[in-house]
Motif scaffolding. Structure first.
Motif, PDB file in Angstrom:
ATOM      1  N   UNK A   1       0.846  -1.192   0.000  1.00  0.00           N
ATOM      2  CA  UNK A   1       0.000   0.000   0.000  1.00  0.00           C
ATOM      3  C   UNK A   1       0.875   1.232   0.000  1.00  0.00           C
ATOM      4  N   UNK A   2       0.322   2.265  -0.479  1.00  0.00           N
ATOM      5  CA  UNK A   2       1.108   3.494  -0.557  1.00  0.00           C
ATOM      6  C   UNK A   2       0.495   4.616   0.251  1.00  0.00           C
ATOM      7  N   UNK A   3      -0.617   4.352   0.858  1.00  0.00           N
ATOM      8  CA  UNK A   3      -1.245   5.418   1.647  1.00  0.00           C
ATOM      9  C   UNK A   3      -2.061   4.810   2.769  1.00  0.00           C
ATOM     10  N   UNK A   4      -2.350   5.637   3.711  1.00  0.00           N
ATOM     11  CA  UNK A   4      -3.090   5.171   4.874  1.00  0.00           C
ATOM     12  C   UNK A   4      -3.521   6.392   5.675  1.00  0.00           C
ATOM     13  N   UNK A   5      -4.616   6.280   6.366  1.00  0.00           N
ATOM     14  CA  UNK A   5      -5.062   7.404   7.195  1.00  0.00           C
ATOM     15  C   UNK A   5      -4.006   7.702   8.256  1.00  0.00           C
ATOM     16  N   UNK A   6      -4.029   8.903   8.694  1.00  0.00           N
ATOM     17  CA  UNK A   6      -3.033   9.314   9.678  1.00  0.00           C
ATOM     18  C   UNK A   6      -3.012   8.478  10.951  1.00  0.00           C
ATOM     19  N   UNK A   7      -4.078   7.845  11.188  1.00  0.00           N
ATOM     20  CA  UNK A   7      -4.109   7.026  12.408  1.00  0.00           C
ATOM     21  C   UNK A   7      -3.189   5.826  12.318  1.00  0.00           C
TER      22      UNK A   7
ATOM     23  N   UNK B   1       3.686  -2.483  10.441  1.00  0.00           N
ATOM     24  CA  UNK B   1       2.448  -1.806  10.815  1.00  0.00           C
ATOM     25  C   UNK B   1       2.707  -0.311  10.667  1.00  0.00           C
ATOM     26  N   UNK B   2       1.913   0.280   9.856  1.00  0.00           N
ATOM     27  CA  UNK B   2       2.116   1.699   9.587  1.00  0.00           C
ATOM     28  C   UNK B   2       1.879   2.508  10.856  1.00  0.00           C
ATOM     29  N   UNK B   3       2.858   3.286  11.225  1.00  0.00           N
ATOM     30  CA  UNK B   3       2.728   4.089  12.448  1.00  0.00           C
ATOM     31  C   UNK B   3       1.795   5.270  12.210  1.00  0.00           C
ATOM     32  N   UNK B   4       1.233   5.765  13.271  1.00  0.00           N
ATOM     33  CA  UNK B   4       0.352   6.924  13.122  1.00  0.00           C
ATOM     34  C   UNK B   4       1.184   8.145  12.770  1.00  0.00           C
ATOM     35  N   UNK B   5       0.584   8.999  12.013  1.00  0.00           N
ATOM     36  CA  UNK B   5       1.320  10.194  11.605  1.00  0.00           C
ATOM     37  C   UNK B   5       1.383  11.151  12.786  1.00  0.00           C
ATOM     38  N   UNK B   6       2.350  11.982  12.779  1.00  0.00           N
ATOM     39  CA  UNK B   6       2.535  12.905  13.896  1.00  0.00           C
ATOM     40  C   UNK B   6       1.380  13.880  14.037  1.00  0.00           C
ATOM     41  N   UNK B   7       0.806  14.217  12.920  1.00  0.00           N
ATOM     42  CA  UNK B   7      -0.283  15.183  12.962  1.00  0.00           C
ATOM     43  C   UNK B   7      -1.574  14.489  12.529  1.00  0.00           C
ATOM     44  N   UNK B   8      -2.451  14.338  13.464  1.00  0.00           N
ATOM     45  CA  UNK B   8      -3.689  13.626  13.163  1.00  0.00           C
ATOM     46  C   UNK B   8      -4.746  14.542  12.556  1.00  0.00           C
ATOM     47  N   UNK B   9      -4.390  15.784  12.383  1.00  0.00           N
ATOM     48  CA  UNK B   9      -5.396  16.720  11.886  1.00  0.00           C
ATOM     49  C   UNK B   9      -5.124  17.253  10.485  1.00  0.00           C
ATOM     50  N   UNK B  10      -4.370  16.570   9.790  1.00  0.00           N
ATOM     51  CA  UNK B  10      -4.090  17.067   8.442  1.00  0.00           C
ATOM     52  C   UNK B  10      -5.375  17.081   7.630  1.00  0.00           C
TER      53      UNK B  10
END
Length: 818
Positions: free
Chosen positions: A603-609, A659-668
Motif C-alpha cells: 500500500x502506498x497510503x493510509x489514514x493518519x491514524x 504496521x504503519x505508524x500513526x502520523x505525527x499530525x492527526x489533523x491534516x
DNA sequence: GGTCTGGAACGATTG
DNA sequence: TCCAATCGTTCCAGA
C-alpha cells in the motif's frame, strides 16, 4: 559483427543535414580557446556580464559555436520567449496539435527566420576554436567525408575531438578531480544537472536567471553550492591557464598504477552524503547520503538560489574549453585508462560511426532548437574537448556499415533529455523489467553477462502503436537511478553481450560519451525486443571522477536504470522520440548483498491514524530490519521519524510486514507525503519509499496515493521505471505521468517529482504548483492538445531542456537516507 | 578455451 | 592518530 547490419529505416527522418552552428561558418581558426576561455571563465566567475551580453550573436561570438548551447544556457528570460516563438514546430509542442512527445524538426530553419538565440554561452562554445591545426578535427572530418551527402555536415562543422567517443577523459586529469573543481562543474558537467534544481516558477528558473547574472558578483552567491563554496576560485581549474594536470598527472595519471588503483589523485573526502566537506557550503544538519556531488548542489537549490545553475553550466563549459582538447591521449592518462584508450581504435577509428551518433561531432544548425540543446549538452559534457579515455569498445565492431542510422542524427534529443514513454498512439514500454540486482563488471573482469529479468529470462521492450513496416532502432544506455532526472550514468556503461546465448542483434554506438546499444525493433516481432545482449560495465570511479567536468562521485552511486529510446519518424517529417527507463538496478556486489531493497509495497497510503499493515517485497530483509517513516521539511531536514513495528515472525529475506505508524499530525486536511526506508543497520538502508498519509476523515477508496502526492504511484506501468507499486524516489521517473492526461508535462522535466526529499507543504500540491499554466504555458493551457507534447514554460523556453530539474535532488540521498 | 558467476582478498576511504 | 567499518576494485576458482 553482423549485429550492425540490422535493418534500418531508410526513411527515417534525420532532419536536415547537420548544419554548422553559426550558419555554417567554418570552425577555421576560431578564436583560440585558451585565451578566450580563460577570459570567459574569469568573467564568468567574476560574473562580469560584459562579455556575456545576451545580445551577442552566437555566430558573432564564435562561428563554430552551436547555437544550441545558447539556448540551453540561456538564462535570459526574453530569450526564452524568443525560443518559444521561434520554434513552434520544432518540438511539436506548440500549436500544431500534433502528437505529443519529443519531435525533431524536419527542418532546422526557424519559422520566420528568427535569428539564432543569443547568449553568453558563446564564450563557452568558442572552445570550438580548437587549435586550428589540431589534428583532432581530422578524424571527424574524414569520417564526415564518407557520410551520405544529405546528412553529411559541412566538414567545418564537424568537430571531433580525440576521445570523444570514449568514456574516459584523458584530459580530465585536472585537479578538477578535486572536489572543489568538480563542484564548480557540477551543474556544468551536465546541463541537466541544472534541472535538478527546484524552482518555483519560471521567474526563478535558473535558465531564466542566467547564472551569468551580472548582479551576482559574489562568487559565493553565484555558486553557493559548487562554485563558490567549493572553491571555484581556489580550484586549479579556476585558472584555465594553470595546468591542473600537473598534480594529477604525476600522481595518478602518469604514475604507475598498482593493480589496485588508488583513488583519485586527490584524496577525496567523501561524506556519507557523498559530499565533500570542503565543498559543502554549509554542512547539512541532515547528512545527505547521496553519493553524488550534484546532489549537494541541490542542497543549495533548497536555498533557493538558482542563478548559479546557468552560471555553473557556463563554468563547466568554460572548464571544458580550458581543457586542452589537443591533449595527447597518452599523456596524463592513468595507466589503466591509457591502456584501454590506446588499445582501441583511436578517435578517428570511431569516426566510421555516423557523425550523427556523436552529438558533439557535428555542430547542429544554429537555428535548430533540438540541436541547440544537444549541442549544449555536448558542451556540457566537454565534448568539445573530449577528455574521455577510451574504454574497451571493441573497435572492430565499429566497422559496421555506415548505414543511415536514423537515430544518429545530431538533431535527436540528447541522452539526458527527458522524454515521454508514450505519445499519441505510440508507447514504448518495458514489458519485462530487469532484476533489481545485477553485478556490473569492471574492465579488468570478464563480462558478467547480460542483465536478466526477475523471473528469469531477460528484460523486454516493446513499442506499441507502431503500425509501419519500417523497422526502427531501439537505443539502450545506462542511466542514473537517483532522485535527479534521468541521464546517462557516469560510472556505468552498457556493455554489449554477444555469444551463443544472445539472440538479439545489437550494436554499439557512442553518443555524447555514452555507450548506446542499438537494437532493432522489427515489425515482424511486433516491435518487441528481448534485451539479452546488454550487460553493465563499471568504470572506475577514480577514472571518471577525474574526468573534466564530471561532478558526480562514484562512491555508493551504484544504482542504474536501463534506458530505452526509440525515434519514430512521422509523416510530417519530424521524429517522435520516446523513452522509457527500467526499474533501478543495483550494480554493486556489496550493496546487492547487503543493502535492503524495497521493490514493492502493498500500500502506498493510509489514514493518519496508521495501524494498517503493509507488506514490503524486496531483498535483504532481516528480522532486525527496521522500517523508518520519515517526514522531511522542504530543506531536507527530518521533521518527523517514526519506526514502524515489524512483524519479525513474518519477516523473510524477501518480504517484510510492518504496521504503519500513526502520523505525527492527526489533523491534516490534505494528504501528506512522507517516506520510509528499511534499515538493516548503520549505513545499510534502502532507498526512500513514498508513502502518503491521508486525512483521517478521508475514506480510503484506493490505496494509490493521489496524483498530487504520489508521483511514484501515479506513474503506473506505463510510465516505466517504477514498479507496479511505489518505488523509490526516482525523481525523473516520477515526473512522468502514466497517462497523457495525468500530466501535461509527460515525459518532461516540467513535472517536478515530489521527491521525498523535498516534500511539498502538506497543504500544497506540488504538481499543481509546478504544472501551473503559467509555468508550463501552452502545454498546460491546451487541454485539447496532446499533453505529451513538449512543454515550455510561459516564457517560451523549452521546459524539457531548460526547465530546472525537478526537485528530485535533495540533501538526503535515497541511497543512504541520512 | 572462453564466458559467466560467486566469493573474497586487498587497499583506500570514512567516521 | 588510531581503529573499525565500509566500499571499490581486483583476483580467484568453479560452473
Amino acid at each position: 559483427m553482423p549485429s550492425t547490419s540490422f535493418p534500418v529505416p531508410s526513411k527515417f527522418p534525420l532532419g536536415p543535414p547537420a548544419a554548422v552552428c553559426g550558419s555554417g561558418e567554418t570552425l577555421g581558426p576560431a578564436p583560440r580557446a585558451g585565451g578566450t576561455m580563460k577570459s570567459a571563465e574569469e568573467e564568468h566567475c567574476g560574473y562580469a556580464p560584459s562579455s556575456l551580453g545576451p545580445g551577442l550573436p552566437l555566430a558573432t561570438a564564435h562561428p563554430a559555436l552551436p547555437a544550441p548551447c545558447h539556448d540551453l544556457q540561456t538564462a535570459v528570460p526574453d530569450i526564452s520567449a524568443v525560443v518559444a516563438a521561434s520554434h513552434p514546430a520544432a518540438y511539436g509542442a506548440m500549436g500544431d496539435g500534433g502528437p505529443a512527445g519529443y519531435f525533431l524538426p524536419s527542418s532546422h530553419v526557424r519559422p520566420g527566420g528568427a535569428p539564432a538565440l543569443e547568449s553568453p554561452r558563446i564564450e563557452i562554445t568558442s572552445y570550438l576554436g580548437l587549435p586550428p591545426g589540431s589534428g583532432q578535427l581530422l578524424p571527424d572530418v574524414e569520417a564526415e567525408g564518407v557520410l551520405p551527402g544529405p546528412r553529411r555536415p559541412p566538414p567545418t562543422a564537424t568537430l571531433s575531438l580525440p576521445g570523444l567517443e570514449a568514456y574516459r577523459d584523458p584530459a580530465g586529469l585536472s585537479p578538477a578531480s578535486s572536489l572543489s573543481s568538480r563542484s564548480c562543474n557540477s551543474e556544468a558537467s551536465s546541463y541537466e544537472s541544472n534541472y535538478s534544481y527546484p524552482y518555483a516558477s519560471p521567474q526563478t528558473s535558473p535558465w531564466q536567471s542566467p547564472c551569468v547574472s551580472p548582479k551576482t558578483t559574489d562568487p559565493e552567491d553565484g555558486f553557493p553550492r559548487g562554485l563558490g563554496a567549493c572553491g571555484l576560485l581556489g580550484s586549479p581549474r579556476h585558472s584555465p591557464s594553470a595546468s591542473p594536470r600537473t598534480s594529477v598527472t604525476e600522481e595518478s595519471w602518469l604514475g604507475p598504477r598498482g593493480s589496485r588503483p588508488s583513488s583519485p589523485c586527490n584524496k577525496r573526502k567523501y561524506g556519507l552524503d557523498g559530499r565533500q566537506p570542503a565543498c559543502s557550503p554549509q554542512p547539512s544538519p541532515a547528512p545527505s547520503p547521496h553519493g553524488s556531488p550534484r546532489v549537494s548542489v541541490t542542497d543549495d537549490t533548497w536555498l533557493g538560489d538558482t542563478t548559479q545553475y546557468a552560471s555553473s553550466a557556463i563554468v563547466a563549459a568554460i572548464n571544458a574549453l580550458s581543457t586542452d582538447g589537443s591533449l595527447d591521449l597518452g599523456d596524463g592518462v592513468p595507466t589503466k585508462a591509457r591502456r584501454t584508450a590506446l588499445d582501441h581504435a583511436p578517435a578517428g577509428a570511431l569516426k566510421v560511426e555516423p557523425a550523427g551518433e556523436d552529438l558533439g561531432t557535428t555542430p547542429p544548425a544554429s537555428d535548430a532548437p533540438p540541436e541547440e540543446f544537444a549541442a549544449f549538452q555536448h558542451v556540457r559534457k566537454g565534448a568539445f574537448c573530449e577528455q574521455f579515455l577510451a574504454v574497451p569498445q571493441q573497435p572492430y565492431q565499429w566497422a559496421r556499415p555506415r548505414s543511415p542510422a536514423p537515430y544518429a542524427s545530431p538533431t535527436l534529443p540528447a541522452l539526458d533529455w527527458q522524454l515521454p514513454s508514450h505519445s499519441g498512439p505510440y508507447e514504448l514500454r518495458i514489458e519485462v523489467q530487469p532484476k533489481s540486482h545485477h553485478r556490473a563488471h569492471y574492465e579488468t573482469e570478464g563480462s558478467r553477462g547480460a542483465v536478466k529479468a526477475s523471473a528469469g529470462g531477460h528484460p523486454s521492450v516493446q513499442l506499441h502503436g507502431y503500425g509501419e513496416s519500417e523497422p526502427l532502432t531501439l537505443q539502450l544506455f545506462i542511466g542514473t537511478a537517483d532522485d535527479r532526472l534521468l541521464r546517462p550514468h557516469a560510472f556505468y556503461q552498457v556493455h554489449r553481450i554477444t555469444g551463443k546465448t544472445v539472440s538479439t542483434t545489437s550494436h554499439e554506438a557512442i553518443l555524447s560519451n555514452t555507450k548506446v546499444l542499438e537494437i532493432p525493433l522489427l515489425p515482424e516481432n511486433n516491435m518487441r525486443a528481448i534485451i539479452d545482449c546488454a550487460g553493465v560495465l563499471k568504470l572506475r570511479n577514480s577514472d571518471i571522477e577525474l574526468r573534466k567536468g564530471e561532478t558526480d562521485i562514484g562512491r555508493k552511486n551504484t544504482r542504474v536504470r536501463l534506458v530505452f529510446r526509440v525515434h519514430i519518424p512521422q509523416p510530417d517529417g519530424r521524429t517522435l522520440s520516446l523513452q522509457v527507463a527500467s526499474n533501478p538496478i543495483e550494480c554493486s556486489q556489496r550493496s546487492a548483498q547487503e543493502l535492503p531493497l524495497v521493490e514493492k509495497q502493498s500500500t502506498a497510503s493510509c489514514p493518519v491514524v496508521g495501524g494498517k499493515r503493509m507488506v514490503l517485497s524486496g531483498h535483504n530483509f532481516l528480522q532486525d530490519s527496521k522500517v523508518i517513516f520519515v517526514e522531511k521539511a522542504p530543506d531536507g531536514h527530518h521533521i518527523w521519524e517514526m519506526e514502524a513495528k515489524t512483524d519479525r515472525d513474518l519477516c523473510k529475506p524477501n518480504s517484510l510486514v510492518v504496521e504503519i505508524p500513526p502520523f505525527r499530525n492527526q489533523r491534516i486536511t490534505s494528504p501528506v507525503q512522507v517516506n520510509f526506508y528499511v534499515c538493516n543497520g548503520k549505513r545499510k538502508r534502502s532507498q526512500y519509499q513514498h508513502f502518503t498519509y491521508l486525512p483521517a476523515n478521508v475514506p480510503i477508496i484506493k490505496t494509490e496515493p493521489t496524483d498530487d502526492y504520489e508521483p511514484a504511484l501515479t506513474c503506473g506501468p506505463a510510465s516505466q521505471g517504477l514498479g507496479p507499486l511505489p518505488k523509490p524516489c526516482y525523481g525523473q521517473q516520477l515526473a512522468m505521468p502514466p497517462d497523457p492526461g495525468a500530466c501535461l508535462a509527460a515525459g518532461f522535466p516540467p513535472c517536478p517529482p515530489r521527491s521525498s526529499v523535498m516534500p511539498p507543504p502538506p497543504s500544497a500540491s506540488p504538481k499543481l504548483h509546478d504544472l501551473s499554466p503559467a509555468h508550463y504555458g501552452k502545454g498546460m493551457a491546451s487541454p485539447g492538445h496532446d499533453p505529451l507534447r513538449l512543454q515550455r514554460p510561459a516564457g517560451g523556453a523549452f521546459v524539457g531542456q531548460e526547465a530546472p530539474r525537478p526537485v528530485g535532488v535533495h540533501p538526503g540521498s535515497p541511497q543512504q537516507p541520512q
